[in-house]
Write an enzyme that holds these catalytic residues in place. Structure first.
Site, PDB file in Angstrom:
ATOM      1  N   ASP A   1      38.182   1.729  44.206  1.00  0.00           N
ATOM      2  CA  ASP A   1      39.102   3.129  43.326  1.00  0.00           C
ATOM      3  C   ASP A   1      40.092   2.932  42.771  1.00  0.00           C
ATOM      4  O   ASP A   1      40.712   1.675  42.900  1.00  0.00           O
ATOM      5  CB  ASP A   1      39.189   4.373  44.265  1.00  0.00           C
ATOM      6  CG  ASP A   1      38.254   5.058  45.107  1.00  0.00           C
ATOM      7  OD1 ASP A   1      37.228   5.162  43.868  1.00  0.00           O
ATOM      8  OD2 ASP A   1      38.045   5.842  46.256  1.00  0.00           O
TER       9      ASP A   1
ATOM     10  N   TYR B   1      36.252  -3.853  54.943  1.00  0.00           N
ATOM     11  CA  TYR B   1      37.697  -3.605  54.393  1.00  0.00           C
ATOM     12  C   TYR B   1      38.456  -4.157  55.833  1.00  0.00           C
ATOM     13  O   TYR B   1      38.497  -3.652  56.609  1.00  0.00           O
ATOM     14  CB  TYR B   1      37.330  -2.464  54.003  1.00  0.00           C
ATOM     15  CG  TYR B   1      36.603  -1.934  52.600  1.00  0.00           C
ATOM     16  CD1 TYR B   1      37.273  -2.048  51.215  1.00  0.00           C
ATOM     17  CD2 TYR B   1      35.533  -1.903  52.508  1.00  0.00           C
ATOM     18  CE1 TYR B   1      36.730  -1.086  51.014  1.00  0.00           C
ATOM     19  CE2 TYR B   1      34.689  -1.160  51.241  1.00  0.00           C
ATOM     20  CZ  TYR B   1      35.525  -1.642  51.111  1.00  0.00           C
ATOM     21  OH  TYR B   1      34.532  -0.957  48.712  1.00  0.00           O
TER      22      TYR B   1
END
Length: 270
Positions: free
Chosen positions: A60, A118
């Site tokens: 994003d 992540y």
């Protein structure tokens, strides 16, 4: 038929690193800056033909990548240095190719991936940072990383992550398999490291937002398990900010033999 058209099509994978703070996300969009658009432009210049890339995970706006993987097809015959040094010469300073690998026709950066990892980096200090302000999330209240670590373990395994899923998520199912989640303190930095087969939209940032509430003592350790069982996004904490999040690695079957680099972000111990 031109000489280029006579060349066989080859498939190439690249490892990509980028600072996402000045981009509206990975995916190419009209009239805004995207990482994909900059990379495709640089590759097209080196290949001397239009190039379209496919990525392992579409990050994003504001999210970074140290271990993004992409693939593309081309008829251009170039040395590996052209796809690394040559492409980097045509990229802005906040995007870089880290490695190149010729891959078989069945490889796909997204669909061949078996897991994604992540790291979320929190700068836990009463005063905000300046130098790394776009690469960490500042949280001024003291955080108990060990408490966060204990609370997070209920998320391991295959679960319905509706409580940590963005309302606008388009995935067909909220079920994901979390392989590990670790919360570790490095001095003033608290790092949430999470690996799963895949993630629903905003899953990591929503988990981190709730873990910070636990770490700050605003919620009990048992709250994470309660949220998971409730399957209700409105009960969990606010979504953590984008700037602390990094896509650090993507796993593939061993037979593809893709390079493995230090995990990053590079200012932290691996």
């Amino acid at each position: 038929m031109s000489e280029m058209e006579q060349q066989p099509i080859c498939k190439i994978a690249l490892g990509i690193e980028y600072d996402g703070s000045k981009y509206y996300g990975w995916q190419r969009q009209n009239e805004v800056r995207s990482v994909q658009e900059k990379l495709e432009k640089a590759l097209s210049q080196v290949a001397n033909e239009p190039i379209t890339v496919f990525c392992a995970g579409r990050t994003d706006a504001g999210v970074h990548g140290t271990g993004q993987v992409v693939h593309f097809e081309t008829r251009a015959q170039r040395k590996d240095a052209a796809w690394t040094l040559g492409v980097n010469a045509n990229l802005p300073g906040d995007i870089a190719v880290r490695w190149v690998k010729h891959v078989p026709a069945d490889f796909h950066a997204r669909f061949s991936a078996t897991a994604r990892r992540y790291r979320y980096v929190i700068y836990n200090h009463r005063l905000r940072p300046a130098v790394l302000s776009q690469g960490v999330t500042h949280f001024h209240q003291p955080l108990d990383a060990e408490r966060m670590q204990r609370a997070a373990q209920c998320l391991l395994g295959e679960n319905d992550f509706t409580s940590f899923r963005a309302v606008q998520c388009q995935s067909r199912t909220p079920w994901r398999n979390v392989m590990h989640i670790n919360v570790t303190r490095y001095g003033a930095y608290v790092v949430v490291d999470i690996k799963a087969n895949a993630f629903v939209h905003h899953m990591v940032r929503n988990i981190v937002g709730s873990l910070m509430e636990v770490g700050a003592g605003n919620q009990p350790e048992s709250w994470m398990a309660e949220l998971l069982a409730a399957k209700d996004r409105t009960l969990a904490a606010a979504t953590a900010k984008a700037e602390g999040l990094y896509l650090v690695s993507v796993d593939y079957p061993a037979h593809y033999d893709l390079p493995v680099l230090p995990m990053g972000p590079l200012f932290l111990a691996d």
